[in-house]
Design a protein around this motif. Structure first.
Motif, PDB file in Angstrom:
ATOM      1  N   ALA A 121       1.041  -1.283   0.104  1.00 12.70           N
ATOM      2  CA  ALA A 121      -0.075  -0.257   0.157  1.00 12.70           C
ATOM      3  C   ALA A 121       0.843   1.469   0.101  1.00 12.70           C
ATOM      4  N   THR A 122       1.992   0.896   0.331  1.00 11.38           N
ATOM      5  CA  THR A 122       2.979   2.452   0.037  1.00 11.38           C
ATOM      6  C   THR A 122       4.162   2.103  -1.091  1.00 11.38           C
ATOM      7  N   ALA A 123       3.779   0.599  -1.899  1.00 10.11           N
ATOM      8  CA  ALA A 123       4.720   1.167  -2.617  1.00 10.11           C
ATOM      9  C   ALA A 123       3.607   1.744  -4.282  1.00 10.11           C
ATOM     10  N   LEU A 124       4.023   3.254  -3.871  1.00  7.61           N
ATOM     11  CA  LEU A 124       3.131   4.130  -5.047  1.00  7.61           C
ATOM     12  C   LEU A 124       3.985   5.444  -4.823  1.00  7.61           C
ATOM     13  N   GLY A 125       3.760   6.117  -6.143  1.00  9.28           N
ATOM     14  CA  GLY A 125       4.958   7.242  -6.821  1.00  9.28           C
ATOM     15  C   GLY A 125       4.038   8.042  -7.236  1.00  9.28           C
ATOM     16  N   LEU A 126       4.114   9.073  -7.977  1.00  6.81           N
ATOM     17  CA  LEU A 126       3.706   9.713  -8.288  1.00  6.81           C
ATOM     18  C   LEU A 126       4.819  11.158  -9.021  1.00  6.81           C
ATOM     19  N   THR A 137       2.725   5.536 -10.489  1.00  8.48           N
ATOM     20  CA  THR A 137       3.736   3.526 -10.640  1.00  8.48           C
ATOM     21  C   THR A 137       2.846   3.101  -9.685  1.00  8.48           C
ATOM     22  N   ALA A 138       3.401   1.820  -9.689  1.00 12.12           N
ATOM     23  CA  ALA A 138       2.708   1.360  -8.505  1.00 12.12           C
ATOM     24  C   ALA A 138       3.074  -0.153  -8.953  1.00 12.12           C
ATOM     25  N   PRO A 139       4.316  -0.736  -8.159  1.00 14.57           N
ATOM     26  CA  PRO A 139       4.954  -1.874  -9.139  1.00 14.57           C
ATOM     27  C   PRO A 139       3.654  -2.906  -8.321  1.00 14.57           C
TER      28      PRO A 139
END
Length: 188
Positions: A121-126, A137-139
């Motif tokens: 749930a934290t492995a997200l980026g903008l 991105t949401a690997p």
């Protein structure tokens, strides 16, 4: 139903988040992203129907530049961001050196580093493209963050030591006190 497009739309419509993203973009960093809680908290706040934004312990700006891995450079970048938006807890980290801190193999990019964050749930980026279009991105995918589930990433599941660190992090973060609908998984 939530989709990546819906998440991007919520971000784009949030003037404050766009201001923060544009501040990071102004540094012209290679492979830059604002990640982790900046993205996750927006989603969880929205799913919990909060009218007020929850507080951030930091705004994680990451980038990937193997040509300059000096910590001092990161501090200079944080100072630049503080001069643009002074009241935010900026944290800037070059992912080309973070494998040393995290005791793992070198990362190949910022997205590779994000995929190795502790929680899905934290492995997200903008980031923003040249036209200021929001890119997500949401690997590890978006299902867990949307279903209010906190689970270890595959990278963390692959090690007893990392799973211990994951459990300790979950215990210390106390996210369920802020977002009471979370379902937190502490086993591998």
């Amino acid at each position: 139903m939530w989709t990546e497009e819906k998440i991007i739309k919520f971000i784009y419509e949030d003037k404050w988040m766009m201001e923060v993203l544009k501040a990071a973009k102004s540094l012209h960093l290679p492979d830059w992203w604002i990640c982790a809680g900046f993205v996750r908290s927006k989603i969880w706040d929205t799913l919990h129907c909060y009218n007020e934004r929850t507080l951030f312990s930091d705004i994680d700006v990451i980038y990937f530049d193997p040509t300059n891995t000096e910590v001092l450079e990161e501090k200079k970048l944080e100072e630049k961001l503080h001069s643009i938006i002074p009241d935010l807890p900026w944290s800037v980290k070059n992912q080309a050196r973070m494998h040393l801190k995290n005791n793992t193999s070198p990362y190949s990019s910022s997205i590779d580093a994000i995929s190795k964050f502790p929680e899905t749930a934290t492995a997200l980026g903008l980031t923003l493209n040249h036209q200021d279009k929001v890119i997500l991105t949401a690997p590890c995918g978006i299902d867990d963050v949307l279903h209010l589930e906190v689970k270890p990433t595959p990278f963390f599941k692959g090690s007893t030591e990392r799973m211990d660190a994951y459990r300790e992090r979950i215990f210390n973060k106390k996210w369920d006190e802020t977002w009471n609908q979370l379902n937190i998984f502490c086993t591998d």
